[in-house]
Design a protein around this motif. Structure first.
Motif, PDB file in Angstrom:
ATOM      1  N   LEU A 161       0.835  -1.209   0.000  1.00  0.00           N
ATOM      2  CA  LEU A 161       0.000   0.000   0.000  1.00  0.00           C
ATOM      3  C   LEU A 161       0.869   1.259   0.000  1.00  0.00           C
ATOM      4  CD1 LEU A 161      -3.241   0.390   2.031  1.00  0.00           C
ATOM      5  CD2 LEU A 161      -1.592   2.251   2.034  1.00  0.00           C
ATOM      6  N   LEU A 162       1.948   1.234   0.784  1.00  0.00           N
ATOM      7  CA  LEU A 162       2.833   2.402   0.855  1.00  0.00           C
ATOM      8  C   LEU A 162       3.552   2.640  -0.466  1.00  0.00           C
ATOM      9  CD1 LEU A 162       4.393   1.928   4.412  1.00  0.00           C
ATOM     10  CD2 LEU A 162       2.575   3.510   3.746  1.00  0.00           C
ATOM     11  N   THR A 163       4.047   1.576  -1.078  1.00  0.00           N
ATOM     12  CA  THR A 163       4.784   1.744  -2.333  1.00  0.00           C
ATOM     13  C   THR A 163       3.844   2.092  -3.493  1.00  0.00           C
ATOM     14  OG1 THR A 163       4.676  -0.662  -2.678  1.00  0.00           O
ATOM     15  CG2 THR A 163       6.650   0.218  -1.629  1.00  0.00           C
ATOM     16  N   GLN A 164       2.646   1.539  -3.495  1.00  0.00           N
ATOM     17  CA  GLN A 164       1.700   1.822  -4.566  1.00  0.00           C
ATOM     18  C   GLN A 164       1.271   3.286  -4.576  1.00  0.00           C
ATOM     19  OE1 GLN A 164      -1.496  -0.938  -3.917  1.00  0.00           O
ATOM     20  NE2 GLN A 164      -0.282  -2.721  -4.532  1.00  0.00           N
ATOM     21  N   SER A 165       1.159   3.887  -3.397  1.00  0.00           N
ATOM     22  CA  SER A 165       0.660   5.269  -3.306  1.00  0.00           C
ATOM     23  C   SER A 165       1.765   6.310  -3.411  1.00  0.00           C
ATOM     24  CB  SER A 165      -0.086   5.468  -1.984  1.00  0.00           C
ATOM     25  OG  SER A 165       0.783   5.262  -0.875  1.00  0.00           O
ATOM     26  N   SER A 166       3.025   5.913  -3.355  1.00  0.00           N
ATOM     27  CA  SER A 166       4.124   6.880  -3.245  1.00  0.00           C
ATOM     28  C   SER A 166       4.227   7.800  -4.463  1.00  0.00           C
ATOM     29  CB  SER A 166       5.449   6.144  -3.032  1.00  0.00           C
ATOM     30  OG  SER A 166       5.673   5.208  -4.086  1.00  0.00           O
ATOM     31  N   GLY A 167       4.060   7.254  -5.662  1.00  0.00           N
ATOM     32  CA  GLY A 167       4.191   8.085  -6.858  1.00  0.00           C
ATOM     33  C   GLY A 167       3.132   9.160  -6.939  1.00  0.00           C
ATOM     34  N   SER A 168       1.872   8.787  -6.724  1.00  0.00           N
ATOM     35  CA  SER A 168       0.794   9.778  -6.785  1.00  0.00           C
ATOM     36  C   SER A 168       0.880  10.771  -5.637  1.00  0.00           C
ATOM     37  CB  SER A 168      -0.572   9.076  -6.772  1.00  0.00           C
ATOM     38  OG  SER A 168      -0.735   8.317  -5.592  1.00  0.00           O
ATOM     39  N   ILE A 169       1.392  10.340  -4.477  1.00  0.00           N
ATOM     40  CA  ILE A 169       1.561  11.274  -3.354  1.00  0.00           C
ATOM     41  C   ILE A 169       2.599  12.335  -3.692  1.00  0.00           C
ATOM     42  CG2 ILE A 169       2.507  11.454  -1.019  1.00  0.00           C
ATOM     43  CD1 ILE A 169       1.071   8.890  -0.307  1.00  0.00           C
ATOM     44  N   ASP A 217      -3.214  22.216 -12.357  1.00  0.00           N
ATOM     45  CA  ASP A 217      -2.239  21.706 -13.319  1.00  0.00           C
ATOM     46  C   ASP A 217      -2.710  20.332 -13.786  1.00  0.00           C
ATOM     47  OD1 ASP A 217      -0.144  20.937 -14.870  1.00  0.00           O
ATOM     48  OD2 ASP A 217       1.419  21.280 -13.371  1.00  0.00           O
ATOM     49  N   LEU A 218      -3.347  20.301 -14.943  1.00  0.00           N
ATOM     50  CA  LEU A 218      -3.857  19.056 -15.504  1.00  0.00           C
ATOM     51  C   LEU A 218      -2.777  18.249 -16.211  1.00  0.00           C
ATOM     52  CD1 LEU A 218      -7.208  20.381 -17.029  1.00  0.00           C
ATOM     53  CD2 LEU A 218      -6.858  19.280 -14.817  1.00  0.00           C
ATOM     54  N   SER A 219      -1.600  18.826 -16.359  1.00  0.00           N
ATOM     55  CA  SER A 219      -0.525  18.147 -17.099  1.00  0.00           C
ATOM     56  C   SER A 219       0.454  17.416 -16.194  1.00  0.00           C
ATOM     57  CB  SER A 219       0.248  19.172 -17.933  1.00  0.00           C
ATOM     58  OG  SER A 219       0.967  20.071 -17.087  1.00  0.00           O
ATOM     59  N   ALA A 220       0.235  17.461 -14.867  1.00  0.00           N
ATOM     60  CA  ALA A 220       1.228  16.914 -13.942  1.00  0.00           C
ATOM     61  C   ALA A 220       1.467  15.427 -14.178  1.00  0.00           C
ATOM     62  CB  ALA A 220       0.785  17.153 -12.501  1.00  0.00           C
ATOM     63  N   GLY A 221       0.419  14.676 -14.526  1.00  0.00           N
ATOM     64  CA  GLY A 221       0.581  13.247 -14.752  1.00  0.00           C
ATOM     65  C   GLY A 221       1.500  12.948 -15.912  1.00  0.00           C
ATOM     66  N   TYR A 222       1.198  13.517 -17.081  1.00  0.00           N
ATOM     67  CA  TYR A 222       2.029  13.260 -18.247  1.00  0.00           C
ATOM     68  C   TYR A 222       3.373  13.978 -18.163  1.00  0.00           C
ATOM     69  CZ  TYR A 222      -1.159  10.396 -20.934  1.00  0.00           C
ATOM     70  OH  TYR A 222      -1.934   9.354 -21.368  1.00  0.00           O
ATOM     71  N   ALA A 223       3.463  15.062 -17.378  1.00  0.00           N
ATOM     72  CA  ALA A 223       4.769  15.670 -17.136  1.00  0.00           C
ATOM     73  C   ALA A 223       5.683  14.670 -16.419  1.00  0.00           C
ATOM     74  CB  ALA A 223       4.618  16.946 -16.317  1.00  0.00           C
ATOM     75  N   SER A 224       5.106  13.924 -15.470  1.00  0.00           N
ATOM     76  CA  SER A 224       5.902  12.889 -14.802  1.00  0.00           C
ATOM     77  C   SER A 224       6.321  11.813 -15.795  1.00  0.00           C
ATOM     78  CB  SER A 224       5.093  12.271 -13.657  1.00  0.00           C
ATOM     79  OG  SER A 224       4.032  11.476 -14.136  1.00  0.00           O
ATOM     80  N   GLY A 225       5.451  11.499 -16.772  1.00  0.00           N
ATOM     81  CA  GLY A 225       5.806  10.524 -17.794  1.00  0.00           C
ATOM     82  C   GLY A 225       6.941  10.988 -18.679  1.00  0.00           C
ATOM     83  N   ALA A 234       8.210  15.197 -11.555  1.00  0.00           N
ATOM     84  CA  ALA A 234       9.382  14.439 -12.002  1.00  0.00           C
ATOM     85  C   ALA A 234       9.777  13.379 -10.980  1.00  0.00           C
ATOM     86  CB  ALA A 234      10.552  15.390 -12.271  1.00  0.00           C
ATOM     87  N   VAL A 235       9.699  13.746  -9.703  1.00  0.00           N
ATOM     88  CA  VAL A 235       9.981  12.764  -8.647  1.00  0.00           C
ATOM     89  C   VAL A 235       8.993  11.607  -8.726  1.00  0.00           C
ATOM     90  CG1 VAL A 235      10.081  12.374  -6.155  1.00  0.00           C
ATOM     91  CG2 VAL A 235      11.006  14.485  -7.126  1.00  0.00           C
ATOM     92  N   GLY A 236       7.701  11.946  -8.939  1.00  0.00           N
ATOM     93  CA  GLY A 236       6.706  10.900  -9.102  1.00  0.00           C
ATOM     94  C   GLY A 236       6.998  10.005 -10.293  1.00  0.00           C
ATOM     95  N   GLY A 237       7.495  10.575 -11.389  1.00  0.00           N
ATOM     96  CA  GLY A 237       7.858   9.782 -12.551  1.00  0.00           C
ATOM     97  C   GLY A 237       9.034   8.870 -12.281  1.00  0.00           C
ATOM     98  N   ILE A 238      10.016   9.353 -11.524  1.00  0.00           N
ATOM     99  CA  ILE A 238      11.173   8.523 -11.167  1.00  0.00           C
ATOM    100  C   ILE A 238      10.725   7.343 -10.307  1.00  0.00           C
ATOM    101  CG2 ILE A 238      13.341   8.497  -9.880  1.00  0.00           C
ATOM    102  CD1 ILE A 238      13.696  11.443 -10.712  1.00  0.00           C
TER     103      ILE A 238
END
Length: 426
Positions: free
Chosen positions: A78-86, A102-110, A330-334
């Motif tokens: 649960l902790l690892t699954q939520s870390s990126g979106s957090i 900011d609607l682009s944050a998801g694909y910016a992480s991509g 970017a951290v979320g993408g990493i």
């Protein structure tokens, strides 16, 4: 006669005095703090109360229906699954505080994850150089979006919607129309897949508890030094004790063996991504609550015109908020690249943005600006993760999960709107 007819000065309310110095005491009782908090709740200042209450109720509910929910293996997942979106939600808090989106944050992480993977795998860059390039990419994205919003005057909804569409194309171009790029660097893979040693986990908890107690004590002394009411020692002890008890229970649970086959591999300890999120939480909280820049963000979110008249550079604050948002994306993408061991065109897409925005709002950050904290992203992210995880254990389909998560988000937004209305009325 004249003295008798002279109006009497209103009597000042009695306040406890310091017996040694003869001046009003700034000591506050625990009961006074409790009554003050209840008054804030009645006035509509709910803060993180709905998120905390919802998290407790959901955990109890799923634990009763599916006892495996409380297993150490599921807790770590649960902790690892939520870390990126957090991580992405933490950045969105800065933008939402300004009343922007900011609607682009998801694909910016991509995009940032794709840059990381390509430099690591295709060009053989060391992990630290690739991470720096991914973070720089996030900063450039935030600078571009922030400039269009703050300087050109295009609404953030329009700019980030265009970026949302455009970054999907950028990811496809970088990955050559759908190529899956593997990530094999051990340091990057360790972020979301490895754990701290049990001893290091306990040392981390001790350091966090000591730092939290010192910070609370210093804040109370600072208030006393300015003649304001300080925090009661009993409340300091309760807060520190809660950190020790909850943190100790989590560390103890995570330090138990989670591997189904110990002969093949051992799996125990606090996931490395947990202190990474903790460091981001500490840095973000310090930025918002202990720096002039953070105070300016709240001021601009409360009233941009009033902030401008007070001499605050509103354009700079907006640009900086979008830069921070994209850097944390970017951290979320990493983290996503580490957890998936690869990057593909779906990295940062699908429901990543929706879950990140939902995490920030469900945690207590207002969509109307001016109210919210970085910790809201963590609390909201845990609520969303618990819903997704618990309903998955119960065998519900993805459609039901999305419907329930959307309903919770709608309720959170409704509570925010009603609390602001009640606060304005009072």
């Amino acid at each position: 006669m004249t003295a008798a007819l002279a109006p009497r000065k209103p009597e000042r309310p009695n306040r406890p005095t310091d017996p040694e110095e003869g001046r009003p005491s700034t000591t506050t009782r625990l009961g006074d703090v409790g009554r003050g908090y209840l008054e804030q709740v009645r006035a509509g200042e709910l803060g993180a109360l709905p998120a905390v209450a919802g998290l407790v109720v959901l955990c109890v509910f799923f634990a009763l229906l599916r006892p495996v929910f409380l297993s150490n293996l599921n807790f770590a997942n649960l902790l690892t699954q939520s870390s990126g979106s957090i991580a992405i939600a933490m950045g969105l808090v800065f933008v939402l505080l300004l009343g922007e989106i900011d609607l682009s944050a998801g694909y910016a992480s991509g995009v940032c994850a794709a840059v990381l993977a390509i430099l690591l795998t295709n060009h053989g860059w060391p992990w630290y150089a690739a991470v720096a390039a991914a973070m720089l990419t996030g900063a450039v994205i935030g600078l571009l979006i922030g400039t269009l919003v703050a300087k050109v005057g295009i609404p953030s909804f329009v700019v980030t919607l265009a970026a949302f569409l455009g970054f999907q194309g950028v990811v496809l171009i970088l990955l050559k129309e759908g190529t899956n790029v593997s990530v094999k660097d051990p340091t990057i893979l360790a972020i979301a897949n490895d754990n701290l040693s049990p001893v290091l986990g306990w040392l981390l908890l001790a350091g966090c508890a000591a730092g939290y107690a010192a910070l609370q004590l210093r804040r109370s002394r600072d208030r006393l030094g300015r003649g304001l009411a300080g925090t009661p020692p009993a409340l300091l002890a309760i807060r520190t004790g809660a950190v020790v008890v909850l943190g100790g229970a989590a560390v103890y649970l995570l330090n138990q063996e989670r591997s189904r086959n110990v002969i093949v591999s051992s799996l125990k300890g606090v996931p490395i991504v947990v202190p990474v999120i903790g460091a981001l939480l500490l840095l973000g909280t310090f930025t918002l609550q202990r720096t002039g820049f953070g105070l300016h963000i709240y001021a601009v979110g409360g009233s941009a015109e009033a902030a401008r008249r007070a001499g605050i550079n509103v354009a700079f604050i907006r640009i900086a908020a979008f830069v921070i948002c994209s850097c944390l994306a970017a951290v979320g993408g990493i983290i996503a690249a580490s957890r998936g061991n690869s990057v593909d065109p779906n990295t940062g897409g699908s429901n990543v943005l929706l879950l990140a925005v939902g995490s920030a709002v469900i945690g207590g950050t207002s969509l109307f600006g001016g109210r919210g904290r970085v910790v809201d992203a963590v609390l909201g992210g845990l609520v969303v993760a618990v819903i997704q995880n618990g309903m998955g254990l119960m065998g519900y389909s993805s459609g039901v999960k999305y419907a329930v998560t959307g309903s919770v988000l709608l309720v959170a937004a409704g509570v925010d709107a009603m609390s602001r209305r009640r606060s304005a009325q009072r």
